[in-house]
Design a protein around this motif. Structure first.
Motif, PDB file in Angstrom:
ATOM      1  N   MET A  81       0.901  -0.894   0.032  1.00  0.00           N
ATOM      2  CA  MET A  81       0.051  -0.003  -0.008  1.00  0.00           C
ATOM      3  C   MET A  81       0.939   1.035  -0.097  1.00  0.00           C
ATOM      4  O   MET A  81       1.561   1.639   1.062  1.00  0.00           O
ATOM      5  CB  MET A  81      -0.867   0.021   1.111  1.00  0.00           C
ATOM      6  N   ALA A  82       0.970   1.735  -1.394  1.00  0.00           N
ATOM      7  CA  ALA A  82       2.029   3.062  -1.351  1.00  0.00           C
ATOM      8  C   ALA A  82       1.782   4.255  -0.500  1.00  0.00           C
ATOM      9  O   ALA A  82       2.692   4.765   0.005  1.00  0.00           O
ATOM     10  CB  ALA A  82       2.210   3.397  -2.730  1.00  0.00           C
ATOM     11  N   ASN A  83       0.553   4.344  -0.456  1.00  0.00           N
ATOM     12  CA  ASN A  83      -0.096   5.720   0.269  1.00  0.00           C
ATOM     13  C   ASN A  83       0.260   5.727   1.661  1.00  0.00           C
ATOM     14  O   ASN A  83       0.503   6.884   2.249  1.00  0.00           O
ATOM     15  CB  ASN A  83      -1.440   5.972   0.204  1.00  0.00           C
ATOM     16  N   ILE A  84       0.649   4.563   2.174  1.00  0.00           N
ATOM     17  CA  ILE A  84       1.026   4.527   3.871  1.00  0.00           C
ATOM     18  C   ILE A  84       2.238   3.903   3.987  1.00  0.00           C
ATOM     19  O   ILE A  84       2.747   3.550   4.892  1.00  0.00           O
ATOM     20  CB  ILE A  84      -0.055   3.711   4.693  1.00  0.00           C
ATOM     21  N   ALA A  85       3.003   3.781   2.815  1.00  0.00           N
ATOM     22  CA  ALA A  85       4.504   3.119   2.776  1.00  0.00           C
ATOM     23  C   ALA A  85       4.597   1.896   3.517  1.00  0.00           C
ATOM     24  O   ALA A  85       5.393   1.414   4.164  1.00  0.00           O
ATOM     25  CB  ALA A  85       5.343   4.203   3.400  1.00  0.00           C
ATOM     26  N   MET A  86       3.436   0.841   3.135  1.00  0.00           N
ATOM     27  CA  MET A  86       3.389  -0.332   3.742  1.00  0.00           C
ATOM     28  C   MET A  86       3.498  -1.385   2.816  1.00  0.00           C
ATOM     29  O   MET A  86       2.893  -1.466   1.759  1.00  0.00           O
ATOM     30  CB  MET A  86       2.006  -0.484   4.260  1.00  0.00           C
ATOM     31  N   PRO A  87       4.691  -2.248   3.016  1.00  0.00           N
ATOM     32  CA  PRO A  87       4.813  -3.368   1.944  1.00  0.00           C
ATOM     33  C   PRO A  87       3.884  -4.462   2.369  1.00  0.00           C
ATOM     34  O   PRO A  87       3.147  -4.241   3.207  1.00  0.00           O
ATOM     35  CB  PRO A  87       6.486  -3.991   2.384  1.00  0.00           C
ATOM     36  N   ALA A  88       3.623  -5.432   1.451  1.00  0.00           N
ATOM     37  CA  ALA A  88       2.877  -6.583   1.359  1.00  0.00           C
ATOM     38  C   ALA A  88       3.231  -7.173   3.166  1.00  0.00           C
ATOM     39  O   ALA A  88       4.299  -7.437   3.227  1.00  0.00           O
ATOM     40  CB  ALA A  88       2.874  -7.597   0.443  1.00  0.00           C
ATOM     41  N   MET A  89       2.265  -7.203   3.848  1.00  0.00           N
ATOM     42  CA  MET A  89       2.286  -8.050   5.263  1.00  0.00           C
ATOM     43  C   MET A  89       1.050  -8.569   5.660  1.00  0.00           C
ATOM     44  O   MET A  89      -0.039  -8.151   5.069  1.00  0.00           O
ATOM     45  CB  MET A  89       3.093  -7.138   5.943  1.00  0.00           C
TER      46      MET A  89
END
Ligand SMILES: [Cu+2]
Length: 119
Positions: free
Chosen positions: A72-80
């Motif tokens: 999720m690019a908007n919250i700088a979250m990689p897949a997890m």
């Protein structure tokens, strides 16, 4: 400093766009959040993008939904796999473990919140 101001402007513009689709008009409660300085976004170009996720578990007492999600690019979250706060109790009750969903998670006043969840 100028760069920071520009980034903030883009963030706020993105908020306006997503707020109009994710929230009913006239909800003043998130207007305060719009004025808060957000985390610098990595990518605001796809600001209403949905992410594929699988529901792992739900805690209806806290409204937390555990998701195995893509990046999720908007919250700088990689897949997890991680728990996020559903925007309301109805959303938390609407899904079950194993459901394939498409989600939009945003930083709402410092809380990573599922603002949209499509089955
Ligand atoms: Cu995460």
């Amino acid at each position: 400093m100028k760069q920071v101001l520009i980034v903030s402007g883009v963030l706020l513009a993105g908020w306006g766009a997503s707020a109009s689709s994710a929230f009913a008009a006239g909800d003043s409660s998130h207007m305060g959040n719009m004025a808060m300085p957000g985390k610098p976004a990595v990518d605001t170009s796809a600001d209403s993008a949905l992410t594929d996720a699988t529901v792992k578990s739900i805690d209806t007492s806290t409204g937390m939904v555990m998701l195995a999600h893509g990046a999720m690019a908007n919250i700088a979250m990689p897949a997890m796999t991680m728990a996020y706060k559903a925007k309301d109790a109805a959303m938390a009750r609407s899904v079950h473990p194993g459901d394939k969903v498409r989600v939009r998670v945003e930083n709402v006043g410092g809380t990573l919140m599922i603002v949209r969840m499509d089955k």
